[in-house]
Design an enzyme around this catalytic site. Sequence first.
Site, PDB file in Angstrom:
ATOM      1  N   HIS A  50      73.558 -47.649 111.683  1.00  0.00           N
ATOM      2  CA  HIS A  50      73.729 -48.715 110.698  1.00  0.00           C
ATOM      3  C   HIS A  50      74.629 -48.279 109.541  1.00  0.00           C
ATOM      4  CE1 HIS A  50      72.457 -52.529 108.967  1.00  0.00           C
ATOM      5  NE2 HIS A  50      72.426 -51.929 107.797  1.00  0.00           N
ATOM      6  N   HIS A 109      71.230 -59.500 109.300  1.00  0.00           N
ATOM      7  CA  HIS A 109      69.873 -59.080 108.964  1.00  0.00           C
ATOM      8  C   HIS A 109      68.960 -59.469 110.121  1.00  0.00           C
ATOM      9  CE1 HIS A 109      67.539 -57.866 105.117  1.00  0.00           C
ATOM     10  NE2 HIS A 109      68.225 -56.870 105.605  1.00  0.00           N
TER      11      HIS A 109
END
Lengths: 235, 103, 103, 783
Positions: free
Chosen positions: D45, D91
Amino acid sequence: MRFGVVVFPGTNCEMDTYHALTQVLGQDASYVWHQDRDLDRYDAVVLAGGFSYGDYLRTGAIARFSPVMNSVAEFAAAGKLVIGICNGFQILCEVGLLPGALQRNAHLQFRCDWTSLRVENAGTAFTGSCSAGQVLRVPVNHGEGNYFADPETLAELNQNHQVLFRYCDPDGSVTPGASPNGSLENIAGIMNTAGNVMGLMPHPERACETILGSADGRYIFESVISHLTGRAARV
Amino acid sequence: MLFKAEVKVTLKKGVLDPQGSAVEGAVKALGYSGVPQVRIGKFIEVWVEGASEDAAREMVQELGKKILSNPVMETFTFSLAPSSDRLVPAVGATETATRTGVK
Amino acid sequence: MLFKAEVKVTLKKGVLDPQGSAVEGAVKALGYSGVPQVRIGKFIEVWVEGASEDAAREMVQELGKKILSNPVMETFTFSLAPSSDRLVPAVGATETATRTGVK
Amino acid sequence: MSNPVEAVWTQVGLKEPEYRRVCEILGREPNHVELQMFGVMWSEHCSYKHSRAALRKLPTKGEHVIQGPGENAGVIKVTDDLAVAFKIESHNHPSFVEPFQGSATGVGGILRDVFTMGARPVAILDSLRFGPLDDPKQRHLFAGSVAGIGHYGNCMGIPTVGGEVYFDESYRGNCLINAMCVGILEPGKIRKGIARGAGNPIMVVGARTGRDGIHGASLLASAEFSEGAEDKRPSVQVGDPFMEKLLLEACLELFETDAVVGIQDMGAAGLISSSSEMAARGDCGLEIDVRKVPAREEGMQPWEFLLSESQERMLVCVQAGREPEVEAIFQKWGLLSAVIGQVTDDGMLRVLDGGAVVAECPAHALADEAPVYHPEKREPAYLAELRKFDFAALPQPDDYNDVLLRLLNSPNIGSKEWIYRQYDHMVLLGTVIEPGGDAALLRLRSAAKPGIHLAALGTVGNGAARTEASTPTDGEGEIGLAMKIDCNARYVYLNPKRGAAIAVAEAARNCVVTGAVPAAITNNLNFGNPEKPEIFWTLDQAIDGIAEACTALRTPVTGGNVSLYNETNGEAIYPTPTIGMIAVHQNLARRTTPGFKHNGDVIVLLGDTKDELGGSEYCKVIHGSVGGDAPALDLAFEKKLHKVVLTAIHEGIVTAAHDVAEGGVVTALAEMAIAAAPEARGCQASFFANAGRVDGNLFGESQSRVILTCHRDDIVRMRSICIENGLPHRLVGDVTGDGRFKVAALSAGVESESVFRRQELIDLSVAELTTAYKEAIPRWMRA
Ligand SMILES: Nc1ncnc2c1ncn2[C@@H]1O[C@H](COP(=O)(O)OP(=O)(O)O)[C@@H](O)[C@H]1O
Ligand SMILES: [Mg+2]
């Protein structure tokens, strides 16, 4: 005319209101920070829409205690014009300058949409440039605009012609389906008994330019301006 | 002395409760039949420092009236008891409202 | 038999409560200094028909888990007692709200 | 190495060689805090270790690009005094766990990325993917996400002006929530995430730090979901849009001073990521004391401060001596600010806990030196299978009325009103084309201006402001921004490279039909586990497709986001490279929308219709099948189409325009009739159906097509624009005033090529169409 646009932490329609008043309607306007107390210089005060204090606890529940609200109450008591738009309306109810309260929309969803408003009383400081029964196209934008008042209060509002706008179909008929929020008797906007404090859920500042879809909101601001200047409406 | 009050804020009788109705519907949709009514209110835990239980009680009563409920549509009741909770230094986003100076 | 449950739904420890913080701030700004913390949850009154108190209790426990609370962030407790309330059939906006459905 | 040590790197999500590399860099084994720091900074990430090399293939340059990838958001210049910052962010995982808060904080994060650049956010767009709506869990995710996005954007007073949503089986175990934010600023006033100048203080501003979302980045977003992953879940991050609104206003006010050296949002991996990245960009060191960070919870450990993903916080590097100014501004907005450390010149990130050093390592090592992988890639076997799909086996429908109604009633095609009516899409008075058509269009002369903040506008004390009332125009000569987010992932699944290129082309086309010229994109690559060669091949191909399309359409990539490991129990989602497009409109008076405007207008179909059923919504909804290949795409042809549409719109001869997408040409036409409301207009149209199947011609999704309408008198001109540009076009019918929607197919007669057989296939009232279209989503959500 000079307008004060009140800004609480979390207010978010202040720039829009300012834009409509200054850029579109050519009025003087300035922001009033919620900690200021001096409203003397203004001819009218607008509590702009948004989410003061995040709408936490209840809409308007925290903002009503801001220092400026004492001054707004005095301003209103002196007979000057106070307008609460959306969150501003909610605050005016919480602080008791207008009767009733605004509950969560009956369908529980936030609603941003165009609505038609029927002018119920055209003889006020806020509607003088409208004709009775005129239908205005103005958008709403809220999660809690479902007007509630107990039966006695409601009866009084009707008796005194304090209901200024009701949600209606484009042809002017007031039907349950026309209401975006389940409001009692389709109430969209009311004023106090003295006729100098108005609250409404729809956003007239969003409907002042045709490029945005409607210029009908100008009828409301022009009413206020002509009431203040004493001259005929310009719309 | 630290007390903890549990304030229950409920809608007055006669005030429509769309949220409660929605839950009723959801309950029914899940196949439960014996739930004739649901009403939704707020449960507010308030920790207060007070010289005595009476003083604390008075304070909560005031807060309930002034800010925690809206008398147009709500009522509130509360219970209060001494608390031994160890609270994180009373701060948090707290400063927000304080510093921006709600009166 | 009709029972009434009072369900208290609270945020789990450590989960941020922006509402509570905002109220803390407001309370302080109103001049009350001794309110170190406020947490805001839900107070849900549920009327249930049950053959016995135990059956009713079990049902509320299930509802609490499935519908009334969000187990990812919240916990709940409840108390339950026989109720003699005469419930008025829900009306009005109810219909709409039911249909929009929670969950 | 002995067994207990082995567990050490896996605990923080590192691989053994990565751990060894850390030891090499440090010249020793990392301590616990350092290990946590590397674990999170070298996670997929934060480090993009699997995608970084492939991403270099994207074109990022253009004369109008003033900030490309690498900062918190990309920036393009629109006029001499106006630039646009924009970026997209996912998200996905947090939203699957808690849809409302996950989506809300997703919006919060992307807003911070944009205003940290010095821009005032003026628009949000969202891209959503869920499983089919007959599944209550999916309805829960969908309803929660939409409410959460609305909650955040509405409270902030930033309009959510557009988006897209698809419901498909492949997202059942892994929804996608991508949010894009667009902001405006003065070109010379970009703020960057940089620390510089030894001795300059580092401040944390905004919310307090709690244990929210710890390990969100390294574990949640960098690994697959599996059953029983419950215990790995960090405590849910709760968004506080009110706090963020204050933070936004405070930051914009702060930027008007010159006290700020650099600023960065504290998003994924919070303090550690923002501090090491700021130091690395400035080629300096940083010394920070976690005990000086305002805490929300008791007893937090140093590593918890470093990894916390508490929302609504920023890290600021301030000019030494200017701290009081900064403090005063944040105080005015009721926000905390705390000096937590300072810039050093030794390049080290030094973490103290109340004065004692608890971690120390080179900032570059954390921010830039994660390993770069070149994962193995292999063409997935499923593709060959799909290509074999035999369309001839699909029966042609008997009842075309029914087919059209069912398509309009599909949640993937039907009205998205259920979503965007929950979003404030009007605030700031910029939205001149609302959601519901193709791209959204914003005017720049709205209530929000770059660099504008309340103090500058004059709160009381600065005197009343008065501006000459400008006569409201209808936008003549005014500049605007069109924007759209798009990705048909089914095409990408069928053909990763072409599908990704189509996503770019379609996003561009949606902007073009409003009259805007595509300028640049941002993108969000949502894929499965890149360590699987098939997945990585797909990702790599998709990047090639985006690169090719962006090069051809001259829309450079200014940034983006990569979300990998979107799998549950080994099942990956459809590869979903979401494209966020920005386009510039030179004259808002010429803004064009899909709804039919006048009875008697002539309907023109631009582009080529082929018998292409692959990946169509028609095949999926009517025949329950997904197969074949994605529709063909010729980028030069696409470009030509754009030119024709833009020329015609700006000559003022186009009364309505709509791109042809899911559901094909008939669906597009139906949408134009529906969008004429409140007027009841209809149309009478006919299409050639001699090349291939009738259903393929009517409902196939051939690319690079636009339907527009012109006044009868302008048809000659319209045709000549097409001819000048060599663009195939056909007059297909007329707008009528009777509220009926009629479509016929024309095919060459048996006797002679020039005698056409006309077959009336569809005759419905527009009211029926409207009901089917508007009920597509609500019919599920009432349950
Ligand atoms: N998730 C969403 N949020 C906001 N608006 C949306 C969303 N999904 C779709 N819309 C709006 O609905 C309209 C139709 O969207 P879509 O079907 O994606 O269009 P297209 O097929 O042209 O790409 C557009 O204006 C789009 O912005
Ligand atoms: Mg489109």
